[in-house]
Write an enzyme that holds these catalytic residues in place. Structure first.
Site, PDB file in Angstrom:
ATOM      1  N   CYS A  76      42.363  59.437 -20.885  1.00 27.49           N
ATOM      2  CA  CYS A  76      41.505  60.493 -20.340  1.00 27.49           C
ATOM      3  C   CYS A  76      40.212  60.661 -21.131  1.00 27.49           C
ATOM      4  CB  CYS A  76      42.248  61.822 -20.310  1.00 27.49           C
ATOM      5  SG  CYS A  76      43.813  61.749 -19.431  1.00 27.49           S
ATOM      6  N   CYS A 227      48.134  73.305 -12.893  1.00 29.65           N
ATOM      7  CA  CYS A 227      48.119  71.870 -13.195  1.00 29.65           C
ATOM      8  C   CYS A 227      46.952  71.177 -12.496  1.00 29.65           C
ATOM      9  CB  CYS A 227      49.429  71.233 -12.744  1.00 29.65           C
ATOM     10  SG  CYS A 227      50.910  71.991 -13.466  1.00 29.65           S
ATOM     11  N   SER A 228      46.380  70.198 -13.153  1.00 28.32           N
ATOM     12  CA  SER A 228      45.232  69.487 -12.587  1.00 28.32           C
ATOM     13  C   SER A 228      45.681  68.508 -11.508  1.00 28.32           C
ATOM     14  CB  SER A 228      44.478  68.740 -13.686  1.00 28.32           C
ATOM     15  OG  SER A 228      45.315  67.772 -14.289  1.00 28.32           O
ATOM     16  N   ILE A 230      45.077  64.948  -9.117  1.00 35.13           N
ATOM     17  CA  ILE A 230      44.404  63.652  -9.180  1.00 35.13           C
ATOM     18  C   ILE A 230      43.272  63.671  -8.159  1.00 35.13           C
ATOM     19  CG2 ILE A 230      46.464  62.420  -9.914  1.00 35.13           C
ATOM     20  CD1 ILE A 230      46.661  61.366  -7.005  1.00 35.13           C
ATOM     21  N   HIS A 352      40.545  65.952 -11.942  1.00 30.20           N
ATOM     22  CA  HIS A 352      40.679  65.096 -13.120  1.00 30.20           C
ATOM     23  C   HIS A 352      40.812  63.623 -12.759  1.00 30.20           C
ATOM     24  CE1 HIS A 352      41.496  63.699 -17.045  1.00 30.20           C
ATOM     25  NE2 HIS A 352      42.812  63.743 -17.004  1.00 30.20           N
TER      26      HIS A 352
END
Length: 409
Positions: A76, A227-228, A230, A352
């Site tokens: 990341c 939560c992030s 995709i 993200h």
């Protein structure tokens, strides 16, 4: 930067062209003037089979060639690491102007492809044991809830193993410091509020604290809005020497005052040294920039989950250890508070795309420090110093790669 989200109808080349052309236009630089390109990308090899020359492929499609194109893969923190490399070359005097790109296209109808990419950001030899441990923890929590008379919660769908890792870390933090699930929900609600003012964010819907708490559970105590997601996205910046900036007449430059990298360590090593790797890296970055945490006007931190922001706010010195939840609960990290954090919406809401995040954070800070209209209603007025913190991958329960970047007006 491009809008972050699901771009099923676009390829990576078109997204890169959009971000790069925008960065060059803002900087008043032509592609012919570039002397080097650093491209941060984490997973296109796993996701699309494009290995080895990922940067060269997207740059050649734009007619950029003949100059060094350096591919950087560091989980990341890939594009944050790319920025570090470009800045170092310019500081050495090897070149005067370079382009840094963070890119990732992760969203496909077959979601399992992206989940495999996340698993590869861990030690694959020890991953089965780690996942077995997470499963045992989850079963223990389920039995405890049943004994307490709690009904079954709606569960979220597929998730990456990182959500289990974050859940395990936050449960430890809760036991040690008394952090609550409600404090995590406050952070998540705050970031979704911020992203409602960001037209480039993947999620632009607000959630109340209650709605965050009642949302489907991913891994206790984390619910889906914490939560992030995709997604797909690209961000780009132009980095140059002072002399080059003067030559092209750039009136909107900001100083990269510190760009620090580290790799994680075993928890035992951190205890031996008296602080976390991130805390020590932050202190080094502050020293290089000639400032302290009290001088930061806004920060973009790696909130792959709400706990990521809570932990970073402590380790970066914005508040004492154990008080990250109370810091958010007091409103300090909300736009208008004493230190706004993730006014973009953060990873939880902006999204993200792994390799894009490091540079995306820097672009966000740049807009605030230059009072750019693209910051819109979320503008932190009068901001002069911004910090970006990025982490990637994990070995055991500690980070694989860590970066701290400080920009000054």
């Amino acid at each position: 930067m491009t809008p972050f989200g699901r771009h099923l109808d676009r390829n990576l080349k078109s997204l890169v062209a959009e971000a790069v052309n925008g960065a060059l236009k803002d900087a008043g630089v032509t592609k012919e003037q570039l002397e080097g390109v650093w491209v941060g990308n984490a997973s296109q090899g796993v996701l699309e089979g494009q290995e080895s020359i990922r940067g060269q492929v997207v740059m050649r499609a734009m007619g950029i060639g003949g100059i060094p194109v350096i591919n950087v893969e560091n989980a990341c923190a890939s594009s944050a690491t790319a920025l570090h490399g470009a800045r170092a070359q310019i500081a050495l005097g090897e070149m005067d102007v370079a382009l840094v790109v963070g890119m990732e296209k992760m969203y496909f109808e077959d979601r399992s492809r992206a989940l495999a990419a996340f698993s590869g950001c861990m030690d694959v030899e020890t991953l089965p044991q780690l996942m077995q441990g997470f499963a045992e923890q989850e079963e223990k929590i389920r039995l405890e809830k049943e004994q307490q008379g709690e009904g079954k919660r709606q569960k979220s769908g597929q998730r990456s193993v990182f959500m289990d890792l974050y859940a395990s870390l936050v449960r430890d933090h809760m036991r040690k410091y008394g952090t609550t699930q409600r404090q995590l929900a406050i952070i998540s609600s705050k970031n979704h509020y911020h992203s409602s003012m960001n037209p480039l964010a993947q999620y632009q819907t607000t959630f109340t604290v209650g709605e965050v708490l009642e949302a489907p559970e991913v891994a206790w105590p984390l619910t889906r809005p914490m939560c992030s997601p995709i997604g797909d996205g690209v961000a780009a910046v132009v980095v140059c020497s002072d002399a080059f900036a003067e030559k092209v007449g750039s009136g909107k430059g900001v100083e990269v005052a510190a760009c620090a990298l580290a790799s994680g360590e075993d928890p035992e090593k951190e205890e031996e040294k008296g602080s976390s790797t991130l805390a020590r890296l932050a202190r080094s970055a502050y020293e290089k920039a000639g400032i302290g945490p009290e001088d930061i006007d806004l920060a973009e931190v790696h909130d792959a989950t709400a706990y990521g922001e809570l932990n970073a706010s402590e380790e970066l010195g914005f508040c004492p250890l154990g008080e990250g939840g109370a810091f958010a609960e007091a409103g300090h990290s909300t736009l208008g508070g004493k230190l706004p954090i993730n006014v973009s919406g953060g990873l939880e809401s902006q999204g993200h795309p792994i390799g894009a995040t490091g540079v995306r954070q820097v672009v966000e800070l740049y807009w605030h420090l230059t009072q750019d209209p693209r910051a819109g209603k979320r503008l932190v007025k009068g901001a002069r110093v911004g910090l970006a913190q990025n982490s990637g991958g994990s070995i055991g329960t500690s980070e694989g790669a860590i970066s701290v970047t400080i920009l000054k007006k």
